[in-house]
Design an enzyme around this catalytic site. Structure first.
Site, PDB file in Angstrom:
ATOM      1  N   HIS A   1      -7.764 -42.650 -16.479  1.00 37.24           N
ATOM      2  CA  HIS A   1      -6.773 -42.207 -15.498  1.00 37.24           C
ATOM      3  C   HIS A   1      -5.694 -43.275 -15.389  1.00 37.24           C
ATOM      4  O   HIS A   1      -5.843 -44.383 -15.906  1.00 37.24           O
ATOM      5  CB  HIS A   1      -7.423 -41.961 -14.128  1.00 37.24           C
TER       6      HIS A   1
HETATM    7  C1  T46 Z   1     -10.095 -47.873 -11.327  1.00 43.20           C
HETATM    8  C2  T46 Z   1     -11.395 -48.181 -11.995  1.00 43.20           C
HETATM    9  C3  T46 Z   1     -11.513 -49.566 -12.461  1.00 43.20           C
HETATM   10  C4  T46 Z   1     -13.907 -43.192  -3.717  1.00 43.20           C
HETATM   11  O1  T46 Z   1     -14.291 -42.272  -2.971  1.00 43.20           O
HETATM   12  N1  T46 Z   1     -13.319 -44.309  -3.190  1.00 43.20           N
HETATM   13  C5  T46 Z   1     -12.897 -45.347  -3.964  1.00 43.20           C
HETATM   14  O2  T46 Z   1     -12.362 -46.332  -3.428  1.00 43.20           O
HETATM   15  C6  T46 Z   1     -13.081 -45.258  -5.383  1.00 43.20           C
HETATM   16  C7  T46 Z   1     -12.614 -46.397  -6.283  1.00 43.20           C
HETATM   17  C8  T46 Z   1     -13.674 -44.151  -5.898  1.00 43.20           C
HETATM   18  N2  T46 Z   1     -14.086 -43.135  -5.071  1.00 43.20           N
HETATM   19  C9  T46 Z   1     -14.743 -41.953  -5.674  1.00 43.20           C
HETATM   20  C10 T46 Z   1     -13.855 -41.066  -6.533  1.00 43.20           C
HETATM   21  C11 T46 Z   1     -14.841 -40.463  -7.522  1.00 43.20           C
HETATM   22  O3  T46 Z   1     -15.397 -39.311  -6.942  1.00 43.20           O
HETATM   23  O4  T46 Z   1     -15.803 -42.393  -6.514  1.00 43.20           O
HETATM   24  C12 T46 Z   1     -15.938 -41.521  -7.632  1.00 43.20           C
HETATM   25  C13 T46 Z   1     -15.869 -42.324  -8.928  1.00 43.20           C
HETATM   26  O5  T46 Z   1     -14.515 -42.820  -9.078  1.00 43.20           O
HETATM   27  P1  T46 Z   1     -13.773 -42.813 -10.490  1.00 43.20           P
HETATM   28  O6  T46 Z   1     -14.200 -41.656 -11.288  1.00 43.20           O
HETATM   29  O7  T46 Z   1     -12.317 -42.952 -10.219  1.00 43.20           O
HETATM   30  O8  T46 Z   1     -14.381 -44.144 -11.150  1.00 43.20           O
HETATM   31  P2  T46 Z   1     -13.770 -45.003 -12.324  1.00 43.20           P
HETATM   32  O9  T46 Z   1     -14.741 -46.077 -12.627  1.00 43.20           O
HETATM   33  O10 T46 Z   1     -13.326 -44.154 -13.450  1.00 43.20           O
HETATM   34  O11 T46 Z   1     -12.444 -45.652 -11.684  1.00 43.20           O
HETATM   35  C14 T46 Z   1     -12.552 -46.609 -10.664  1.00 43.20           C
HETATM   36  C15 T46 Z   1     -11.369 -46.471  -9.699  1.00 43.20           C
HETATM   37  O12 T46 Z   1     -11.342 -45.139  -9.184  1.00 43.20           O
HETATM   38  C16 T46 Z   1     -10.063 -46.777 -10.341  1.00 43.20           C
HETATM   39  O13 T46 Z   1      -9.103 -47.035  -9.339  1.00 43.20           O
HETATM   40  O14 T46 Z   1      -9.060 -48.416 -11.664  1.00 43.20           O
HETATM   41  O15 T46 Z   1     -12.532 -47.909 -11.194  1.00 43.20           O
END
Ligand code: T46
Length: 138
Positions: A48
């Site tokens: 993303h």
């Molecule tokens: C990034 C990389 C390094 C929340 O509810 N609150 C939060 O503060 C975050 C970070 C995530 N979430 C939820 C959103 C999704 O349902 O947790 C779930 C997993 O998040 P995501 O799929 O975005 O995870 P990554 O590891 O792909 O990305 C995360 C961060 O979202 C992003 O900002 O840069 O870590």
């Protein structure tokens, strides 16, 4: 507008017989922090971009790779605890995080509270958004 470049900053600190103290002076006000641990071997996260979120990444333990992509450039940064460096990531980069060691912690300091509207999770949408908001990189 030209996209800002990612940049390294050093973790300073003091190590003595009482242990180790590591310090990171922040170049922006952080409103949120989160960390990722226990990533199974070979798994990649991210896929993303953020429209306006500014972040700092570092590895307090272990190692991982952070690949930052624009439509014009792809660069991989290795974040390794032993290097004592943190990467400042401006808004606008498509990112993939990979090569987590078993003990790795991916620590993130973020400029804003969580807002799903700030995410672009489809690469084609990201390219369109980038081209609407940034000029070609030199
Ligand atoms: C990034 C990389 C390094 C929340 O509810 N609150 C939060 O503060 C975050 C970070 C995530 N979430 C939820 C959103 C999704 O349902 O947790 C779930 C997993 O998040 P995501 O799929 O975005 O995870 P990554 O590891 O792909 O990305 C995360 C961060 O979202 C992003 O900002 O840069 O870590």
């Amino acid at each position: 507008m030209i996209i800002e470049q990612p940049s390294w900053t050093n973790l300073t600190g003091i190590s003595d017989e009482e242990g180790s103290l590591r310090i990171l002076e922040l170049p922006f006000h952080a409103k949120r922090t989160y960390f990722i641990q226990g990533v199974p071997q070979g798994l990649k996260r991210g896929f993303h971009a953020h429209r306006s979120l500014r972040q700092i990444f570092f590895a307090p333990q272990g190692s991982f790779d952070l690949e930052l992509t624009t439509p014009f450039k792809k660069e991989t940064f290795v974040l390794n605890a032993a290097d004592r460096k943190a990467l400042i990531v401006p808004p606008g980069y498509w990112r993939v995080i990979s090569n987590f060691t078993g003990d790795a912690t991916c620590m993130v300091l973020a400029s804003h509270h969580y807002d799903e509207e700030d995410y672009i999770r489809n690469f084609d949408d990201y390219v369109l958004w980038f081209n609407e908001n940034f000029t070609n990189e030199s």
